[in-house]
Write a protein that holds these residues in place. Sequence first.
Motif, short mmCIF file in Angstrom:
data_model
loop_
_atom_site.label_atom_id
_atom_site.label_comp_id
_atom_site.label_asym_id
_atom_site.label_seq_id
_atom_site.Cartn_x
_atom_site.Cartn_y
_atom_site.Cartn_z
N UNK A 122 0.83 -1.22 0.00
CA UNK A 122 0.00 0.00 0.00
C UNK A 122 0.86 1.27 0.00
N UNK A 123 2.11 1.15 -0.45
CA UNK A 123 3.00 2.30 -0.50
C UNK A 123 2.89 3.01 -1.85
N UNK A 124 3.13 4.33 -1.82
CA UNK A 124 3.07 5.16 -3.02
C UNK A 124 4.45 5.76 -3.27
N UNK A 125 4.88 5.76 -4.55
CA UNK A 125 6.17 6.34 -4.89
C UNK A 125 6.02 7.20 -6.15
N UNK A 126 6.80 8.29 -6.27
CA UNK A 126 6.69 9.17 -7.45
C UNK A 126 6.93 8.42 -8.74
N UNK A 127 6.25 8.86 -9.81
CA UNK A 127 6.39 8.20 -11.11
C UNK A 127 6.28 9.23 -12.23
N UNK A 128 6.84 8.88 -13.37
CA UNK A 128 6.66 9.70 -14.58
C UNK A 128 5.20 9.60 -15.02
#
Length: 205
Positions: A174-180
């Motif tokens: 359930x983790x969020x990470x920056x993306x293009x």
Amino acid sequence: YKRPDGYIPLPLAIPQQIKGMMSTKDFNNKAIFELYQFANIELAKFISAVKESAFAENTIIAVTGDHNLRELSNYTTEDMFVRYAVPLYLYIPPKLKNKQINTSINGSHMDIMPTLYGLSLSNADYTSVGSDLLNVADNVSLNIDGLAVKDNIAVKYNFTDNSFKSFNFDRETKKISPAETTEEHKKLADYYKALMTASDILIKK
């Protein structure tokens, strides 16, 4: 909010991970956890009473919350999803539970009533902007703060300037990470904006 007078809490130890998410003001405050413990025990008693009653075969129980613990305020960007996440507990009598349920599907509060309608009403027509979570392969989950998640991507929409940030979403952690930003991110942001607009119109009417 506080636990009732006379309730004797069971032993409580706040995990270090949770302590790290508490503000300085609330760090040594166990009262909210004692209340949470009390509420869960009382809920369990209620559910057990229904299951042991004459209503057991025909009663569906749905339990959720309108927010998580407000005392947990120190969230990182990667915990954006769990910051506003609340559980949905469903008890479905065996005779109404006619298939295996996929509990990995994320949802929103707007999905709860369509899900209950699908379980309890026979071919009834109704207006809804949500989904029946028991009858979809996947779903878009969202909150009022601008976050929308679908499959393995997420966007954080900004109402003020009509912009959004793009993220990857790990369904396991359930983790969020920056993306293009991809075309799928753009579609998800447009979907979020359209759905919130439609919901606003329905509510005002």
